[in-house]
Design an enzyme around this catalytic site. Structure first.
Site, PDB file in Angstrom:
ATOM      1  N   HIS A 299      45.381  50.674  34.901  1.00  0.00           N
ATOM      2  CA  HIS A 299      44.537  51.852  34.706  1.00  0.00           C
ATOM      3  C   HIS A 299      43.358  51.895  35.677  1.00  0.00           C
ATOM      4  O   HIS A 299      42.845  52.970  35.994  1.00  0.00           O
ATOM      5  CB  HIS A 299      44.019  51.894  33.273  1.00  0.00           C
ATOM      6  CG  HIS A 299      45.108  52.083  32.261  1.00  0.00           C
ATOM      7  ND1 HIS A 299      44.895  51.977  30.910  1.00  0.00           N
ATOM      8  CD2 HIS A 299      46.422  52.384  32.404  1.00  0.00           C
ATOM      9  CE1 HIS A 299      46.019  52.184  30.258  1.00  0.00           C
ATOM     10  NE2 HIS A 299      46.968  52.426  31.146  1.00  0.00           N
TER      11      HIS A 299
ATOM     12  N   PHE B  40      48.496  45.878  28.292  1.00  0.00           N
ATOM     13  CA  PHE B  40      47.873  45.305  29.486  1.00  0.00           C
ATOM     14  C   PHE B  40      47.191  46.342  30.378  1.00  0.00           C
ATOM     15  O   PHE B  40      47.168  46.204  31.600  1.00  0.00           O
ATOM     16  CB  PHE B  40      48.918  44.521  30.298  1.00  0.00           C
ATOM     17  CG  PHE B  40      49.837  43.689  29.451  1.00  0.00           C
ATOM     18  CD1 PHE B  40      49.330  42.773  28.537  1.00  0.00           C
ATOM     19  CD2 PHE B  40      51.209  43.843  29.515  1.00  0.00           C
ATOM     20  CE1 PHE B  40      50.162  42.013  27.733  1.00  0.00           C
ATOM     21  CE2 PHE B  40      52.059  43.100  28.715  1.00  0.00           C
ATOM     22  CZ  PHE B  40      51.530  42.180  27.824  1.00  0.00           C
ATOM     23  N   CYS B  41      46.622  47.382  29.758  1.00  0.00           N
ATOM     24  CA  CYS B  41      45.966  48.453  30.523  1.00  0.00           C
ATOM     25  C   CYS B  41      46.889  48.996  31.612  1.00  0.00           C
ATOM     26  O   CYS B  41      46.437  49.338  32.715  1.00  0.00           O
ATOM     27  CB  CYS B  41      44.650  47.974  31.125  1.00  0.00           C
ATOM     28  SG  CYS B  41      43.397  47.607  29.874  1.00  0.00           S
ATOM     29  N   ALA B  42      48.176  49.057  31.289  1.00  0.00           N
ATOM     30  CA  ALA B  42      49.184  49.640  32.179  1.00  0.00           C
ATOM     31  C   ALA B  42      50.210  50.340  31.294  1.00  0.00           C
ATOM     32  O   ALA B  42      51.406  50.058  31.342  1.00  0.00           O
ATOM     33  CB  ALA B  42      49.835  48.566  33.040  1.00  0.00           C
TER      34      ALA B  42
ATOM     35  N   CYS C  29      46.543  49.357  24.191  1.00  0.00           N
ATOM     36  CA  CYS C  29      46.133  48.153  24.904  1.00  0.00           C
ATOM     37  C   CYS C  29      45.319  47.222  24.008  1.00  0.00           C
ATOM     38  O   CYS C  29      44.189  47.531  23.644  1.00  0.00           O
ATOM     39  CB  CYS C  29      45.319  48.556  26.127  1.00  0.00           C
ATOM     40  SG  CYS C  29      45.189  47.270  27.371  1.00  0.00           S
TER      41      CYS C  29
END
Length: 459
Positions: free
Chosen positions: A129, A375-377, A395
């Site tokens: 992100h 995982f902020c993805a 997340c």
């Protein structure tokens, strides 16, 4: 018996000393164990060398750039020499700037604020992100996840071929995925970008701690990374690269240090002349200790020899992948396939387990710290799991109870400070949890799976 083959290859070095290597943590089942830190992709432990360097400097800490006193002068010299060290570490070109920021996220937001008017941005959905989201004031084209490195280049070339050829354009790409650890074809993507008149910024947050990064050799325009992933966890980051867009942009923050002169006008307003150097975007009192810690880490990794560090890490990667492959219930996530080169970041799911439950059991029963979540993805993990975009999962805060399915994965990550024993314990724990189940009961509390401190599971 060790999962590692006895190494006679002298190119493989020993683990680098890190803080916390002897810290013990309590187990919910009783007793204590040395903590196995396997969450390097989030924040790596500080190298002992970094801590020693910072401790030696701390008594001499002073304000930088504008102080006449000895400590201020010493701190200024240290701050600016750290800039030189980072430039050398990254293989910067003669006219590149090194700007110190708070993190990779801050670096990429700074660059986003410096984009020329009407700039087009091209970014793969597979990004963290930090590199997916900062481009809110630009025209953004999000590219679908490729399944091979060659497809990544082809996808980018097609997108760039259809753009307005006369306006500015920027490509943002990761060097190594924070989810799968896979290396991206950065040099080839840079060539494609430049062939179509675009520039490229490399998110090296997961690449720089594991692999050499050379701006000139990769031919990228900018590189961004964070100190806290480079064994220097003191809240600093770097944006390094071409100076023209940065020099022409309004200062990222307005204030002292960014301004060269400030004068009142007769009409009551203020005239400001801004610096054209890196100081233009470094307003305020900088994080001198954070900057020095990054420089110290750069020196430590360079002196240890990246070739030997990479060789040992690849041995760890091979051991983890081989061990997980022995458990049929485990599915390792990958975009490019099993043969793709990767750094020490591996994500997986376990059949029959909520990922938060599994990660909680690794911590509570084995003293192993991993990461679970998206995982902020988020787009990437959803793609890898083949899920609907609306499926449950966010997340770091799973909503499902232990035993219930949720859209999350488990990530194990390691690096220069990871001892063999931590990898061995992790693989043993995975096999025991899958075959025997958890020894303890767990519940969800404030969005996290935690041990129920009541009673142990009697199986």
């Amino acid at each position: 018996m060790s999962v590692f083959t006895a190494a006679t290859d002298r190119s493989i070095c020993a683990p680098l000393p890190v803080l916390g290597k002897d810290v013990t943590v309590p187990l919910v089942t009783g007793g204590e164990v040395t903590y196995a830190a396997l969450d390097y992709a989030a924040s790596a432990p500080a190298l002992q060398r970094v801590w020693d360097d910072v401790a030696a400097y701390a008594p001499y800490y002073g304000s930088v750039h504008r102080g006449a006193g000895y400590l201020s002068q010493l701190s200024t010299d240290l701050f600016e020499s750290s800039r030189v060290t980072v430039a050398e570490f990254l293989g910067c070109r003669a006219d590149d700037q090194v700007i110190f920021t708070r993190s990779t996220t801050d670096s990429l937001n700074l660059l986003a604020a410096a984009l020329p008017a009407d700039c087009q941005v091209f970014v793969f959905e597979t990004e963290h992100h930090a590199s997916l989201l900062p481009w809110r004031d630009a025209r953004v084209t999000y590219l679908n996840a490729p399944r091979t490195p060659a497809q990544a280049v082809e996808t980018l070339e097609r997108a760039l071929a259809g753009r307005d050829p006369y306006g500015p354009a920027l490509v943002c790409v990761t060097g190594a995925s924070n989810v799968t650890g896979e290396l991206w074809p950065v040099k080839e993507l840079a060539a494609a970008a430049h062939a179509h008149g675009a520039r490229i910024v490399l998110d090296a947050a997961q690449l720089a701690p594991h692999h050499p990064v050379d701006i000139a050799e990769l031919d990228v325009d900018w590189v961004a990374f964070s100190g806290h992933k480079l064994y220097a966890p003191f809240g600093s980051g770097v944006l390094a690269g071409r100076s023209d867009w940065l020099r022409d942009a309004e200062p990222y923050l307005a204030g002292g240090g960014a301004s060269r002169t400030v004068a009142r006008r007769t009409d009551g307003g203020v005239d400001v002349e801004w610096h054209t150097t890196a100081a233009r975007h470094e307003a305020g009192s900088p994080n001198v200790i954070g900057v020095y810690s990054i420089a110290s880490a750069c020196k430590a990794l360079t002196e240890a020899g990246f070739d030997s560090l990479v060789a040992r890490e690849q041995q760890l990667v091979g051991a983890v992948r081989a061990g997980l492959a022995e458990v049929p219930e485990v599915k390792v996530l990958s975009l490019f396939g099993d043969d793709a080169p990767r750094v020490g970041v591996i994500s997986f799911v376990v059949e029959g387990w909520n990922s938060s439950h599994f990660a909680a059991a690794l911590s509570a029963e084995y003293g192993i710290g991993v990461r679970d979540g998206l995982f902020c993805a988020h787009p990437l993990v959803r793609t890898l799991l083949g899920s609907d975009p609306q499926d449950i999962g966010e997340c770091g805060a799973p909503e499902a109870e232990p035993g219930q399915k949720s859209l999350n994965a488990i990530r194990v990550s390691f690096g220069a400070g990871t001892p063999d024993e931590h990898i061995e314990r992790f693989l043993k724990a995975v096999k025991e949890l899958v075959s025997e189940g958890a020894q303890w009961k767990y519940r969800t509390e404030d969005g996290r799976c935690v041990p129920d401190r009541g009673t142990a599971t009697q199986v």
